[in-house]
Design a protein around this motif. Structure first.
Motif, PDB file in Angstrom:
ATOM      1  N   ILE A 126       0.808  -1.218   0.000  1.00  0.00           N
ATOM      2  CA  ILE A 126       0.000   0.000   0.000  1.00  0.00           C
ATOM      3  C   ILE A 126       0.847   1.276   0.000  1.00  0.00           C
ATOM      4  O   ILE A 126       0.470   2.275  -0.588  1.00  0.00           O
ATOM      5  N   ARG A 127       2.008   1.219   0.682  1.00  0.00           N
ATOM      6  CA  ARG A 127       2.897   2.382   0.701  1.00  0.00           C
ATOM      7  C   ARG A 127       4.341   1.912   0.563  1.00  0.00           C
ATOM      8  O   ARG A 127       4.658   0.774   0.883  1.00  0.00           O
ATOM      9  N   TYR A 240      -4.803   6.738  -6.306  1.00  0.00           N
ATOM     10  CA  TYR A 240      -3.552   6.565  -5.565  1.00  0.00           C
ATOM     11  C   TYR A 240      -3.305   5.099  -5.193  1.00  0.00           C
ATOM     12  O   TYR A 240      -2.243   4.762  -4.685  1.00  0.00           O
ATOM     13  N   GLN A 278     -12.266  -5.132   1.101  1.00  0.00           N
ATOM     14  CA  GLN A 278     -11.628  -3.835   0.837  1.00  0.00           C
ATOM     15  C   GLN A 278     -12.682  -2.752   0.786  1.00  0.00           C
ATOM     16  O   GLN A 278     -12.402  -1.581   0.992  1.00  0.00           O
ATOM     17  N   PRO A 340     -13.610   5.723   5.814  1.00  0.00           N
ATOM     18  CA  PRO A 340     -12.487   6.507   5.295  1.00  0.00           C
ATOM     19  C   PRO A 340     -12.939   7.657   4.404  1.00  0.00           C
ATOM     20  O   PRO A 340     -13.717   7.457   3.476  1.00  0.00           O
ATOM     21  N   GLN A 342     -10.481  10.210   3.347  1.00  0.00           N
ATOM     22  CA  GLN A 342      -9.250  10.479   2.565  1.00  0.00           C
ATOM     23  C   GLN A 342      -8.907  11.953   2.456  1.00  0.00           C
ATOM     24  O   GLN A 342      -7.762  12.334   2.591  1.00  0.00           O
ATOM     25  N   ARG A 354     -12.724   9.384  -5.873  1.00  0.00           N
ATOM     26  CA  ARG A 354     -13.489   8.785  -4.778  1.00  0.00           C
ATOM     27  C   ARG A 354     -14.996   8.790  -5.064  1.00  0.00           C
ATOM     28  O   ARG A 354     -15.765   8.118  -4.377  1.00  0.00           O
ATOM     29  N   ASP A 380      -9.846   7.183   7.596  1.00  0.00           N
ATOM     30  CA  ASP A 380      -8.492   7.173   7.025  1.00  0.00           C
ATOM     31  C   ASP A 380      -8.315   8.484   6.264  1.00  0.00           C
ATOM     32  O   ASP A 380      -9.256   8.912   5.570  1.00  0.00           O
ATOM     33  N   ILE A 382      -5.418  10.774   3.772  1.00  0.00           N
ATOM     34  CA  ILE A 382      -4.125  10.906   3.095  1.00  0.00           C
ATOM     35  C   ILE A 382      -3.799  12.393   2.992  1.00  0.00           C
ATOM     36  O   ILE A 382      -4.635  13.172   2.522  1.00  0.00           O
ATOM     37  N   PHE A 411      -1.977   9.189   6.722  1.00  0.00           N
ATOM     38  CA  PHE A 411      -0.838   8.771   5.906  1.00  0.00           C
ATOM     39  C   PHE A 411      -0.363   9.913   5.042  1.00  0.00           C
ATOM     40  O   PHE A 411      -1.170  10.722   4.579  1.00  0.00           O
ATOM     41  N   ILE A 412       0.950   9.929   4.780  1.00  0.00           N
ATOM     42  CA  ILE A 412       1.463  10.796   3.716  1.00  0.00           C
ATOM     43  C   ILE A 412       1.307  10.019   2.418  1.00  0.00           C
ATOM     44  O   ILE A 412       1.624   8.820   2.363  1.00  0.00           O
ATOM     45  N   SER A 414       1.834   8.152  -0.825  1.00  0.00           N
ATOM     46  CA  SER A 414       3.009   7.424  -1.306  1.00  0.00           C
ATOM     47  C   SER A 414       2.734   6.986  -2.746  1.00  0.00           C
ATOM     48  O   SER A 414       1.775   6.255  -2.993  1.00  0.00           O
TER      49      SER A 414
END
Ligand code: SAM
Ligand code: SF4
Length: 522
Positions: A126-127, A240, A278, A340, A342, A354, A380, A382, A411-412, A414
């Motif tokens: 994932i990253r 992403y 997922q 999530p 995002q 999305r 979640d 990003i 998260f950053i 990636s």
């Protein structure tokens, strides 16, 4: 392609292997799978991201006839296996299946790599930092492999679905014996046999998803909480994300198979199940003969005598009214939704593909809150998506406040090879991305701490999972709304749902004391 065709195809013997000289002196980045095919005399079926991206109309069949061929049934007797798992719950659950298969083959599990005859790394793509960890571990295992040449060292999971990863292992990590993909787990017995008896590396990665294989054996981690897959794959193609390529198209398990599995877990004494996918909200969309979605499934599972039912992960786009209506019935369906978001910027959400906006997300949250006023929402996020502006990031911050998320995985961004976003030029410096992550985390921590404060002096129901990691005299478990509680209480309560009086709130957990009477469960 059906299961039979796939099995036959995996016995590829490249006839012109010796003639394949092309690519010998190419730099690694330019090498394709063809350049490596020449080394193979046995199974070599590498991944192909373009195939993985395609969505066909092939019918997905369900197989109930998994079995271990007689000639390899006891191949593992007197031997041990170790599986290292990286990434999400889906991977954790795949590990339980692989452990089940290996146990049926006679292997025993070990936590000591020096004792192991098979080591599998079940990887996450994932990253980039998740991938770096795995490459680090592959390097660390080299001396062990040199010392024990019969050790089978395998790489599986999402990374093995990436061509660049397989090529890098072929080039730089000759000590890896076996690479297989997320769609090949049920082929583990055959692949191990092949790996044992052939001197060459064995690579079998189906780029396109296969059928659904039921009744795979599982060795579950623990006897209190269990994961249950309800669907596989993802068709959302967020720009992403690598998952649609590593996990294939959306395939839902039949309701009866899921319900039977949950009933069986309840009968075995499990107290909590988490339904996994997922994108669980797309459950049932691939059924051609019935209209049956996640709401219907949850309504049926609600009637099973198991105290707690969770589900993850929800995509806001498919979160429908039927599901909200069913979740609002409560019972064993818990007051916690992981949803999530995002980003809080409609423009970034559009670029992420999305398919919802800030406004429609907030409308969904309002509907959920109206139906379930006590629900805890987590998410979640990003930060630093390519070219994210300061204003767009501020929109994320304001959305976090407006919704009042009580926790978030942050998260950053990636870049992932093969995804549309990775091809974009990005004008946001890494340092700015890091600063945004710090600011976001500060806000999430503050909101988490505030929500924890509201529990002080309250009595909550906790499913006791075991001793606390930091102190064996303290027990730990989770509330219905997924708050971690550390408390003093009797060890006999492990595996039970008990009442705990909260004495102290911390940022991410609660401390408390057990109230003497345990809660009667269902
Ligand atoms: N299917 C879930 C959904 O749509 O929200 C999430 C599955 S993904 C395994 C878990 C999280 O990883 C995502 O929600 C996203 O925040 C994060 N993620 C995925 N791709 C990423 C990337 N390229 N960079 C940073 N974070 C990423
Ligand atoms: Fe990735 Fe989006 Fe699918 Fe989630 S819904 S797995 S983020 S593509």
């Amino acid at each position: 392609m059906n299961e039979q065709q796939r099995k036959e195809m995996s016995q590829i013997i490249p006839g012109d292997a010796a003639d394949r000289k092309s690519g010998q002196d190419k730099p690694l980045k330019e090498k394709t799978s063809d350049d490596f095919a020449k080394y193979f005399e046995t199974t070599y079926e590498p991944p192909n991201i373009n195939k993985a991206r395609k969505r066909g109309r092939d019918k997905i069949n369900v197989h109930y006839d998994f079995g271990i061929p007689e000639d390899i049934a006891n191949i593992g007797e007197g031997k041990k296996f170790l599986i290292r798992t990286y990434g999400c719950q889906m991977n954790e659950h795949d590990t339980e299946v692989m452990a089940g298969i290996l146990t049926e083959m006679g292997y025993e599990s070990t936590a000591d790599k020096n004792e192991a005859d098979i080591i599998l790394l079940n990887t996450c793509a994932i990253r980039e930092n998740a991938e770096n960890k795995v490459f680090g571990e592959i390097g660390h295992l080299k001396p062990l492999k040199l010392e024990k040449p019969d050790l089978i060292l395998g790489v599986c999971g999402c990374m093995s679905q990436e061509e660049s990863v397989v090529n890098r292992i072929m080039q730089k990590h000759q000590h890896v014996d076996l690479i297989f993909g997320t769609h090949n787990i049920h082929r583990l017995p055959q692949l191990i046999k092949e790996s044992m008896f052939s001197k060459a590396k064995v690579v079998e990665v189906w780029s396109k998803e296969g059928d659904i294989i039921e009744n795979l054996p599982k060795v579950r981690h623990g006897k209190i909480k269990a994961w249950v897959n309800i669907m596989y794959g993802c068709d959302k193609f967020c720009t992403y994300c690598i998952v649609p390529m590593t996990r294939g198209k959306e395939r839902s398990r039949k309701p009866d198979d899921i319900i039977q599995e949950v009933r069986h877990l309840a009968a075995q004494g499990y107290k909590e199940v988490t339904l996994l996918g997922q994108n669980v909200n797309a459950y049932g969309k691939d059924f051609e003969d019935v209209a049956y979605g996640l709401g219907d499934l949850m309504d049926d599972i609600r009637k099973i005598d198991i105290p707690r039912v969770r589900f993850t992960t929800s995509h806001p786009r498919d979160f429908d009214e039927r599901l909200i209506e069913v979740l609002a019935k409560g019972d064993n369906l818990l007051d916690h939704i992981h949803l999530p978001v995002q980003s809080g910027s409609s423009e970034i959400l559009r670029k992420m593909n999305r398919k919802y906006t800030r406004e429609s997300y907030l409308e969904l949250v309002a509907k959920i809150r109206e139906a379930m006023p006590n629900t805890t929402l987590t998410t979640d996020i990003i930060v630093g998506f390519p070219n994210e502006t300061e204003e767009q990031f501020e929109e994320t911050m304001s959305l976090v406040e407006e919704v009042g998320f009580e926790a978030a995985y942050t998260f950053i961004y990636s870049p992932r090879d093969g995804t549309p976003a990775a091809r974009k030029k990005d004008d946001v410096p890494e340092e700015v991305k890091k600063q945004r992550l710090y600011r976001l985390n500060d806000l999430v921590n503050k909101q988490s701490a505030e929500s924890m404060k509201t529990y002080e002096d309250a009595v909550v129901k906790v499913l006791v999972e075991g001793e606390s990691k930091n102190n064996p005299d303290v027990l730990a478990g989770y509330t219905e709304r997924n708050k971690l509680v550390n408390f003093k209480g009797s060890k006999s309560s492990i595996g039970q749902i008990v009442e705990v009086k909260i004495t102290e709130a911390k940022t991410w957990s609660l401390n408390g004391i057990m109230v003497e009477n345990t809660v009667e469960v269902n």
